[in-house]
Design a protein around this motif. Sequence first.
Motif, PDB file in Angstrom:
ATOM      1  N   GLN A  31       0.630  -1.243  -0.174  1.00 46.72           N
ATOM      2  CA  GLN A  31      -0.509   0.213   0.093  1.00 46.72           C
ATOM      3  C   GLN A  31       0.749   1.262   0.344  1.00 46.72           C
ATOM      4  O   GLN A  31      -0.159   2.047  -0.340  1.00 46.72           O
ATOM      5  CB  GLN A  31      -0.987  -0.380   1.050  1.00 46.72           C
ATOM      6  N   GLU A  32       2.201   1.459   0.770  1.00 42.87           N
ATOM      7  CA  GLU A  32       2.877   2.544   0.613  1.00 42.87           C
ATOM      8  C   GLU A  32       3.781   2.508  -0.352  1.00 42.87           C
ATOM      9  O   GLU A  32       3.640   3.826  -1.091  1.00 42.87           O
ATOM     10  CB  GLU A  32       3.988   1.980   1.628  1.00 42.87           C
ATOM     11  N   ALA A  33       3.966   1.619  -1.088  1.00 46.95           N
ATOM     12  CA  ALA A  33       4.494   1.487  -2.343  1.00 46.95           C
ATOM     13  C   ALA A  33       3.804   2.321  -3.186  1.00 46.95           C
ATOM     14  O   ALA A  33       4.221   2.708  -3.967  1.00 46.95           O
ATOM     15  CB  ALA A  33       5.192  -0.462  -2.292  1.00 46.95           C
ATOM     16  N   LYS A  34       2.374   2.201  -3.318  1.00 53.96           N
ATOM     17  CA  LYS A  34       1.398   2.389  -4.687  1.00 53.96           C
ATOM     18  C   LYS A  34       1.198   3.880  -4.128  1.00 53.96           C
ATOM     19  O   LYS A  34       1.232   4.797  -5.329  1.00 53.96           O
ATOM     20  CB  LYS A  34      -0.163   1.243  -4.073  1.00 53.96           C
ATOM     21  N   GLU A  35       1.746   4.329  -2.950  1.00 56.10           N
ATOM     22  CA  GLU A  35       1.145   5.530  -2.984  1.00 56.10           C
ATOM     23  C   GLU A  35       2.254   6.367  -3.309  1.00 56.10           C
ATOM     24  O   GLU A  35       2.334   7.558  -3.352  1.00 56.10           O
ATOM     25  CB  GLU A  35       0.565   5.439  -1.481  1.00 56.10           C
ATOM     26  N   LEU A  36       3.807   6.122  -3.049  1.00 55.71           N
ATOM     27  CA  LEU A  36       4.971   6.587  -3.673  1.00 55.71           C
ATOM     28  C   LEU A  36       4.146   6.664  -4.923  1.00 55.71           C
ATOM     29  O   LEU A  36       4.941   7.966  -5.657  1.00 55.71           O
ATOM     30  CB  LEU A  36       5.859   5.763  -2.840  1.00 55.71           C
ATOM     31  N   THR A  37       4.677   5.610  -5.707  1.00 52.24           N
ATOM     32  CA  THR A  37       4.236   5.678  -7.138  1.00 52.24           C
ATOM     33  C   THR A  37       2.344   6.865  -7.641  1.00 52.24           C
ATOM     34  O   THR A  37       3.304   7.450  -8.519  1.00 52.24           O
ATOM     35  CB  THR A  37       3.665   4.130  -7.789  1.00 52.24           C
ATOM     36  N   ASN A  38       2.138   6.395  -6.704  1.00 53.28           N
ATOM     37  CA  ASN A  38       0.809   7.645  -6.712  1.00 53.28           C
ATOM     38  C   ASN A  38       1.737   9.404  -7.186  1.00 53.28           C
ATOM     39  O   ASN A  38       1.761  10.170  -7.575  1.00 53.28           O
ATOM     40  CB  ASN A  38      -0.242   7.624  -6.417  1.00 53.28           C
TER      41      ASN A  38
END
Length: 339
Positions: A31-38
């Motif tokens: 989830q945190e990786a996804k938010e960083l990508t966003n």
Amino acid sequence: MEKAIYKDNRELTLSREDEELLEVGKRVLKQEAKELTNASSRLGREIIEAAKLIFDCKGRVVVCGLGKSGIIAKKIAATFASLGTPSIFLHATEGVHGDLGMVCRGDVGIFLSNSGQTNEVLEVVPYFKRFGIPIIAITGNVSSRLGKEADLVIDASVEREADPLGLAPTSSAVVQLAIGDALAVMVADLRKLKREDFALFHPGGSLGKKLLLKVRDVMGSEDKLPSVSHRATVREALFEITSKGYGATVVVDDEGKLKGIFTDGDLRRLIEDRGEGGVLSLPIAEVMTKNPKTIDADELAAKGVLLMEKHEVSVLIVEKDGLPIGMVHLHDMLKAGVA
């Protein structure tokens, strides 16, 4: 069932409960990786302008926050300082109770607040405005009061926090930190920061030692240099070796210029080849190693370690204008923290 591998190579089969718990941990990272990508995909002109603003700053970067954002702000300030940009952390509550005295004209402010509505952070804003100190906001709500008051706004919003309730500042804190890191690195890039510059800010660390320590800082003094004449015998060279503790001695001509080196390893090999009889009476010039490995006193000590590794030797002769002025041993490098 999955298997966990421990440091001692033990394998333990995970129970179903452990597997489910592991999945919780993995979901957090995903989830945190996804938010960083966003967050990365949203970055644009605003972060470029923010980096340039900080680069042109004549004062310091003042990073302000409260609570979890305050903890992230403190880390961002440390990262800026680590990369050569003067920076301090301003606790929002302490700021309005006297700490604003550390803020000066010429500074740049970075304000962190996920909601953008944190009262204590907003109370600091007028002081910055009064003295014409530009504010960069890193917030999860660009339309918030902080977003509207700031000169530049960087969107740190997240779709969801990573905890099961979606409430704890997990994803949002990671995104704030990453944006701060991005800004610090962009400014370092504008400064053309070099490894040597980085070492100056970390003189006590291993990298600092590798990039700052010179051979002259590590080598023994000239009066401790083991040295014998090219007219000496192996016996005389052996006495010199044992008296100075380097396991070697330089061999010089009548003018003091370097002719060779003789080490305790050379002695062992000599005895193996010729036996013990008469070895000590041999002329040192006959059995010394010619063209020994040397290094200049002003070279980095780290380069000396590389030379030792390359040529598989444990000592280097420190030379200046053809004259030996010192000797450095691998143990000296280890003690200094270079090797």
